[in-house]
Design a protein around this motif. Structure first.
Motif, mmCIF file in Angstrom:
data_model
loop_
_atom_site.group_PDB
_atom_site.id
_atom_site.type_symbol
_atom_site.label_atom_id
_atom_site.label_comp_id
_atom_site.label_asym_id
_atom_site.label_seq_id
_atom_site.Cartn_x
_atom_site.Cartn_y
_atom_site.Cartn_z
ATOM 1 N N LEU A 214 0.788 -1.078 0.083
ATOM 2 C CA LEU A 214 0.056 0.131 -0.124
ATOM 3 C C LEU A 214 0.858 1.346 0.033
ATOM 4 N N GLY A 254 -3.605 2.262 -1.726
ATOM 5 C CA GLY A 254 -3.712 0.819 -2.402
ATOM 6 C C GLY A 254 -2.333 0.504 -2.744
ATOM 7 N N LEU A 259 -4.691 -2.557 -8.201
ATOM 8 C CA LEU A 259 -5.621 -1.721 -8.804
ATOM 9 C C LEU A 259 -5.590 -1.525 -10.135
ATOM 10 N N HIS A 342 -9.255 -3.659 -0.792
ATOM 11 C CA HIS A 342 -8.730 -2.085 -0.724
ATOM 12 C C HIS A 342 -9.560 -1.227 0.202
ATOM 13 N N LEU A 363 -13.526 4.048 -3.851
ATOM 14 C CA LEU A 363 -12.302 3.917 -2.941
ATOM 15 C C LEU A 363 -12.438 4.832 -1.943
#
Length: 366
Positions: A214, A254, A259, A342, A363
């Motif tokens: 992350l 993230g 992603l 996430h 998100l």
């Protein structure tokens, strides 16, 4: 199975009898401790001083009358408590027994077992409702598991049958053992490997076991990179990929690679279901709660009855699609698992067949 120390009903009845006994004992102690003195004082006030012998006689008479009265009252109270207790116990124990029977049935594989969503008080009714909700979810999970195993067997059967066919053909001399034949076998084995890897990715993502690296990820860069990757693999499809990005420098927290994988899956899915000359639009907006990313296409659209299931493993809107033309049916499942890992969520919306589809990702903003 009945407990050797007595069931709930017996314990409830015993607790009621103990309550009567404790109440009677308390009443007896208080009455014998206070009432004789109060009675004697009342007599003195009424008739004047009395002799010690008369006072002793009055105390004994009062105590005897009190004991007889308490004995009769306690007996009557016990009988009444037994009657009311039997009624209350039956009412209280019945829903518990029904709940136990339903739980036992589910433990034995009968996922249709339910209990009435009414009971002895709001607490039992709430418990029954929660139990039925749990039973419905277990039944749905079991149904999904059975469907997944059936679909997995189907997905594996096709490439394995092909490999078996090539093996037998080579062994019988029907096909030559050359590079072209081995390339075909390698292609079928690669399909099996991809399916196993996809299933492993979904499982690890849903169990939150992915090794996520992350860091702050600029949303515009994330979407642009996914669009570029999709453009290379979809350049001969005749579908245009457009960008409509908010120029606000928003970021999400993230793993950029994961992603990126999720967005590429969505773009590939959108392009696959969009005809030549159609458009896939990637957009982003900043909201109060985070970042909203949309992948919208002008393709075939999705009927309402399919919208709630398209993220399930191996589910295809068009059941006639093969693995070659329709994918493994697990790409959207992977995408949802990655987004959830996430802390986000994803949904699909469509006005119906022929009106295109929009996937909406939400998100948390960094």
């Amino acid at each position: 199975m009945r407990s050797p120390r007595g069931g709930f009903g017996a314990r409830l009845a015993l607790s009621q009898l103990l309550t009567v006994a404790v109440g009677a004992s308390t009443l007896l102690v208080v009455a014998l401790g206070l009432a004789p003195g109060l009675f004697r004082a009342h007599v003195v006030d009424a008739v004047g001083p009395i002799s010690p012998e008369l006072a002793t006689h009055l105390d004994m008479a009062f105590a005897r009358a009190t004991l007889v009265s308490l004995a009769v009252a306690t007996t009557a109270a016990t009988i009444a408590a037994l009657g009311i207790g039997a009624f209350v116990t039956r009412r209280a124990v019945r829903p518990v027994r029904e709940l136990a029977r339903a739980a036992s049935a589910i433990a034995q594989g009968d996922f249709t077992a339910r209990v009435p969503e009414t009971g002895f008080g709001s607490e039992i009714a709430t418990l029954n409702h929660a139990f039925n909700q749990m039973a419905r979810e277990i039944a749905g999970t079991e149904r999904t598991r059975a469907e997944m195993l059936r679909d997995l067997a189907h997905e594996l059967r096709t490439p394995l049958t092909s490999v078996r066919g090539y093996h037998e053909a080579i062994a019988d001399g029907v096909l030559p053992a050359d590079d072209a034949t081995f390339a075909r076998v390698d292609g079928e084995l690669s399909r099996i490997e991809r399916l196993v890897e996809d299933l492993d990715t979904v499982s690890r993502a849903e169990e939150r076991r992915l090794d996520l690296r992350l860091r702050p990820v600029p949303v515009a860069d994330l979407i642009s990179s996914a669009a570029d990757s999709a453009a290379l693999s979809q350049q001969h499809t005749g579908v245009t990929v457009r960008l409509d990005l908010a120029n606000d420098g928003s970021q999400v927290w993230g793993d950029p690679d994961r992603l990126h994988e999720a967005l590429v899956n969505l773009i590939a899915n959108a392009v696959q279901h969009t005809p030549i000359g159609g458009t896939v639009t990637l957009s982003s907006r900043t909201t109060d709660s985070g970042v909203r990313i949309e992948v919208a296409d002008t393709g075939a659209g999705i009927a309402p009855e399919h919208l709630s299931r398209i993220f399930e493993r191996f589910y295809r809107v068009d059941s006639g699609r093969s693995r070659d033309t329709g994918g493994s049916g697990i790409g959207l499942t992977i995408t949802r698992a990655l987004i959830r890992a996430h802390g986000g969520h994803i949904r699909a919306q469509s006005a119906g067949l022929g009106h295109g589809t929009t996937f909406v990702i939400s998100l948390p903003r960094h």
